[in-house]
Every structure is written in C-alpha cells, then in structure tokens.
Design a protein around this motif. Sequence first.
Motif, PDB file in Angstrom:
ATOM      1  N   THR A 126      -4.764   7.536   4.900  1.00 48.55           N
ATOM      2  CA  THR A 126      -3.715   7.153   3.961  1.00 48.55           C
ATOM      3  C   THR A 126      -4.168   5.995   3.090  1.00 48.55           C
ATOM      4  OG1 THR A 126      -2.733   5.723   5.651  1.00 48.55           O
ATOM      5  CG2 THR A 126      -1.789   7.926   5.390  1.00 48.55           C
TER       6      THR A 126
ATOM      7  N   VAL B 153       6.008   5.303   6.998  1.00 46.44           N
ATOM      8  CA  VAL B 153       5.476   5.376   5.639  1.00 46.44           C
ATOM      9  C   VAL B 153       5.743   4.106   4.840  1.00 46.44           C
ATOM     10  CG1 VAL B 153       5.665   6.596   3.432  1.00 46.44           C
ATOM     11  CG2 VAL B 153       5.615   7.880   5.567  1.00 46.44           C
TER      12      VAL B 153
ATOM     13  N   TYR C 238       2.720   3.957   2.288  1.00 45.51           N
ATOM     14  CA  TYR C 238       1.519   4.725   2.616  1.00 45.51           C
ATOM     15  C   TYR C 238       1.597   6.095   1.953  1.00 45.51           C
ATOM     16  CZ  TYR C 238       0.175   1.382   6.255  1.00 45.51           C
ATOM     17  OH  TYR C 238      -0.211   0.254   6.934  1.00 45.51           O
ATOM     18  N   THR C 239       0.528   6.499   1.308  1.00 38.20           N
ATOM     19  CA  THR C 239       0.428   7.838   0.726  1.00 38.20           C
ATOM     20  C   THR C 239      -0.845   8.498   1.234  1.00 38.20           C
ATOM     21  OG1 THR C 239      -0.736   6.977  -1.221  1.00 38.20           O
ATOM     22  CG2 THR C 239       1.662   7.190  -1.367  1.00 38.20           C
ATOM     23  N   LEU C 240      -0.849   9.818   1.254  1.00 42.97           N
ATOM     24  CA  LEU C 240      -2.022  10.552   1.725  1.00 42.97           C
ATOM     25  C   LEU C 240      -3.217  10.227   0.843  1.00 42.97           C
ATOM     26  CD1 LEU C 240      -2.868  12.618   3.866  1.00 42.97           C
ATOM     27  CD2 LEU C 240      -2.451  14.409   2.176  1.00 42.97           C
ATOM     28  N   ASN C 241      -4.329   9.833   1.456  1.00 51.51           N
ATOM     29  CA  ASN C 241      -5.527   9.453   0.705  1.00 51.51           C
ATOM     30  C   ASN C 241      -6.400  10.682   0.482  1.00 51.51           C
ATOM     31  OD1 ASN C 241      -7.792   8.337  -0.408  1.00 51.51           O
ATOM     32  ND2 ASN C 241      -8.143   6.831   1.198  1.00 51.51           N
TER      33      ASN C 241
END
Length: 687
Positions: free
Chosen positions: A192, A447, A469-472
């Motif tokens: 993330t 998140v 948090y975001t998907l990396n």
Amino acid sequence: MKQLILLFFLLCSLGTYTQELALSNNYGGNTSSTNLVEVNNDNNTPNGFLKHLDGLSNKKLHKYLSKKGVSEKLIKKGNEYFDKMWYAEAARVFDIVLEKTETEHTLPLLSRAGDSYYYSGNLEKSYKWYNELYQLYRDEMQEDTFFKYTQTLKGTGKYRRAAVLTKILRQKRAEPLNELKKLDVSTWKGATAVKIKNLGINSKYSDFSPMFHNGSDIVYASAKDSSILTTRRYRWTNQPFLDLYVAKRKNDEGDLFGSKKFSNKINTKFHEASLAFSPDQKTIYFTRNNYGKRLKRGKNGVNHLKIYRSRYVNDEWTEAEELPFNSENYSTGHPAVSQDGKKMYFVSDRPGGFGGTDIYVVDIYANGAFSEPKNLGRTINTDAKEMFPYVTENALYFSSNRPMGFGGLDVYKSEGSNDLFSVGINLGKPINSNRDDFSYIIDSTGVKGYFASNRKGGKGDDDIYSFTYTLNLNAINGSVESMSTGEVIKRANISLYQDGALVKEASSDDTGKYTFKYLDPTTEYSVVAKKKGFVKDSLSVKTKENKNITVFQTLKEQKEIEDSGPIRDAFEPSNVYFDFDSYKITPPSAQELDKLITVLKENQDLSLKIESHTDAVGSKTYNKYLSEKRAESTRAYIVSQGIDPSRVLSAVGYGEERLLNDCWDGKPCAPKQHRLNRRSEFILVSE
C-alpha cells in the motif's frame, strides 16, 4: 505534546535531584511564588529580562556584554532558567553568551545550550552546540548527551553520521551491533501507498493525540488558546496548558471542523491529554497531572502524571477519578483500550522496566476494577522509550525513539493481541520522519486514520495529520535479451538504484522477465542489468502515479580477456563512486574497497583488473585522462592495504565510453544520474 512526553523523557534521562525538583516546581504550574526568580521585577522575569536584552542596539549590547562579570551573570541566569525548565529563555541567554562574548566554550555551557534547544524542539540549533561539544569534549560527554546528539543528527538528516556514532556508543556499552550493519535508514515498503494531509484545525501550538469518538467525532489534545481572556501559560514552552477538544470529520480525507472544548468537568487549569474511550463510548480514560485540590508531588518532589477515569452519566461527564495503579512516585499515562474493552495498555516509567518508559497492560474487570499491571516484555519494550500505544483487533501500534529509526519518535506496528505481540516493525515514510511521529490511530477498515508529528512544514509545534492507505500499483516490469542472438537471458542480476543507492535486487526468470513492486510514485530509478559474459546495461526509469512501467534491455556479449587467465568472478563492490571532477577515494568508497581487499587476501590465487569511468560532462580527452587518474588512485589504495602490486593485472581508464545510462554529453541529467557513471569496476581473475 512536549509538555507530556518530555516529562517522561526527563524523568529518565536527566536523573538529578535538582532537575527533578525543578520539574515539580514548574510542571503544571507554580503553586508558590517563592519558587519564582525575582517575580516582582518585570526585568528579572524571563520575558522581561530577555525583552530588555533584545531591545538593546548592537552597540549598547556589545558595551553591556563587555563589562566585567556580565558573562558570568548571564550564565548564572541561563542556569536558573534551565533548572526551572524555562528552556526557550535559557537557550536565548546561552546563545548570547556563546555567540557574542569571549567566554570559554566549556563542556557544561555547551551541554546546557544544546539541551535547552533539544528540549524546546529546535534540533538545528541543538545540533550546532552538541556538535561543537563533540568536537571539543567527545571523550568527556555523558551517555545521555551523546544519545541526544545522535537524535539531532537524525533530525537534521545526517543519518550516516548518526549511525556511526550509535555504533561507537554501543561498542562502549558492549551491546550487539547486528542492527547497525546497514548504516543508511531504509524506508519500509509494502503493498500500500500512504497519502498524508495536514489538517485545518491545527493551531500554532501543540495539537496531538487524536482519538475516535461516537462514530464521526475526533477528540484530541491541544494547547490552543481558545479563551477570551489571557490564558495561563506553561513556562516550558510558553504555550497555554493542554486541554481536550472535540471536532467532527467531514470527508473521506479526514478533514476536521467545528473544534470546541470537550468538557469543563474534565478540562482543568493544568494538563489533560492522551486519552482513550471504552467500546460503548461511555467511559473516558485520560492523562493529567497528579492533581487534587492542589498539585501533588512524590517523595522526590516531582509532580507526576496519572491516568484518570470519567463516566458519561445523564448527558454529562462525571468528576474524574484516578486509577488505582497510579503512583505518587512515578508517572502513568497514554492509555489505550482494547476493542472488547477488557484490557488497557498504558505507558509508565515505574521501577522494573526495560528502558526510559515501557508499555504495560492491565485487565479491566466487569466491576470496573483492574488487575496488576504487566510489562509487555522485550518484544515491545527496549532500552529506549516506548510511548503512545494504540490497539486494534490484531495489532498494537506505538511510538519509540529506539536506535536506527528515522529520528525522534517513530511509529511501529506489532502484530498480535491481548498481551502477546511480535517484534515491532517501523512503519516507514511518510508516516515517520526525522522528527517526532506519534499518537497513531487507525480505523476499523485499516485504511484511514490520524497521527501527530512535529515535522518540518507544519503549522505549529505539533500537528495532527490524516492518512489514507491506497493499493500501491507502482511497479517496473522488465525483460532482458542478448543483443547478438535475441535470446532471453535467464538468471540475469537486476539491480534497482535510487539516488545512487541500491534499493532492490531481482533475477530474471526463464523467460528473461523480472518485476520490482511497491515503488514510490513519480520517482527516478536506475535499472542495472548484468550477467556473467555480458556487458552490463543501465537505464533510467521514472514511475508514474499507481501504474506499471514496462522496460526492455539488451546486453552485449563481453569480449574475452586476453592473456590474463580465465575469469574467476566479476566482483563489483557497490558505491565505489567519485566526486565530480575528482579522483580522490572517498571514505564510503574506501569501505567498499576494503571488502574487495578482504576477498583478495583470503584468495591468494586471485588477481585483479580495474576499470574506471567518468560521466560525459566535459571533453572526451579530459575525461579519458580523469578516468586514468581514477584507475591509478584505485590501484594505489588497494596496494596501500597490503595487496602485492603484481596481482593488479591492469588499471585502465575508459573515460565516458561505457556510460551506464543515456546521460551523454549535452543531455540534461540529474546529478544523481551522472554520479552513477563516475565509478570504478573490478574483474577478479584466477591463475
């Protein structure tokens, strides 16, 4: 934040009765005018005295300072302020003495000047005096001063120097050095990416310790001055005393609005901060000075911190009561309650701990009583300070100033539940910085959340930040082929560099492909591919915002080396680089060359070929000359360390003929890209 956490710090690091007594006289306000210095004379109070000095012209100030005995009087005044923990005022006085008089820069004077700025949060000025102290009195420095010096090094971005000095300190203590093998601080990377935002509710003072409440509310601690009348101020930081405030969340980015004081029944004329709620939101636990009808002090004269409890009854909070495991003689604070409401985690400097402050746990019984406190043990607590716990269903988050962090307090995550947790893992950047990062909380989705930091660029002393948090998805997907045959190259070694430092390594699979995942967005990387029998290739790649980047590399077959015996191995120490227009061996390069020298000494059947290179800046003729000088200096260093000159088969300079990237002459490139080309490379040959 400093009003609370520095109390914990000082109780464990200063250690003298005088300073503890001074803490009791000033933490949470003064109850007796006899503890003040010449309180009836405005020019002799800290603000009046310093205003008088600052009001003098340079000529008058110089004349005043040149008078006999003035420097000694100023030092005495600075020491008085320091002992009362009026650090901002003490720092100003010590500055005048050190910078504007001919007074000898003694160990005590430099120590107190550095400490004054350290405790008031100015790490740049603290570093200035600590660094001079180290240069003049390194063998006489106390361990706690040495430690604070390393913290200022981190706080001002001097990580490598901090690591070296930490190693020296550990060697003195005969402590293990395993964790210090890597001198650079590495950033934790995961699946993330993190977006952080400074919030609009932050004031010019301290805002910290956010906590979820009633779904959409956030309760937090602040020293903001929300009173119509002049508010009493805490002398340590010249800020109003801390109170609890409540604000509402208004969007997905975590912005807050409508901030107001939380409860007049809970807020007092002293400090309230660092709180937690029961699962039903009907009970609040918070940190406060040891305070009844008046401030209370322990047997050492210190006014300690305690945890208090209040219940929400008939639409208002009841008078707070202190918890039974508090003490008059040590501090207890920073409560956190488990999601089922059956356990409380807290911080204390009570006897029997592992470090300055440790995290403990107690059971909360149905009748409101508590078990005996239990230390969470070595997986969580260290010889340093662990603070600001926050617990979720399967993890404990906390802050620590343990060695090899990014500087100051860093946030750590330890997986587990109840009182069994794994070793804490540093959450990395951007949550952590080279300053204090603490009071981290995260919602049930895992998140979104909040934390506090006094990092540069904030609005005040400590600010509250939201995070998401975001998907990396940032990744580099590559493939490697032979230039002459077009066939894929299996098991090629692929290295990823950022700013000249190795970030990750990979190996191409049976189809010649590889992937580097979880990279930083919009960041310049160098991808270096190499395989025995081929000339290595390098290219520059810039990532985008959460997208995959595809690259393709072809490697040229390496010509056989004549008259030198078969190649035993290609040995390439990392970071054997040269400064611009220089052939001097730098200390980092010398450390890498020492590894090569060790290999040569352990394998007497090996000989060596040296190949040195330049960037493409300047003329080709000059670069050819410069690379030859680099090859000669590299050879000279190796020979100086005891390697027989006959074992160095050749030392050749290739100028700018073998660039590792496309930074040819005239093309704009970043300095870090040019630096990759200013290097020496090595080939080991067996007899």
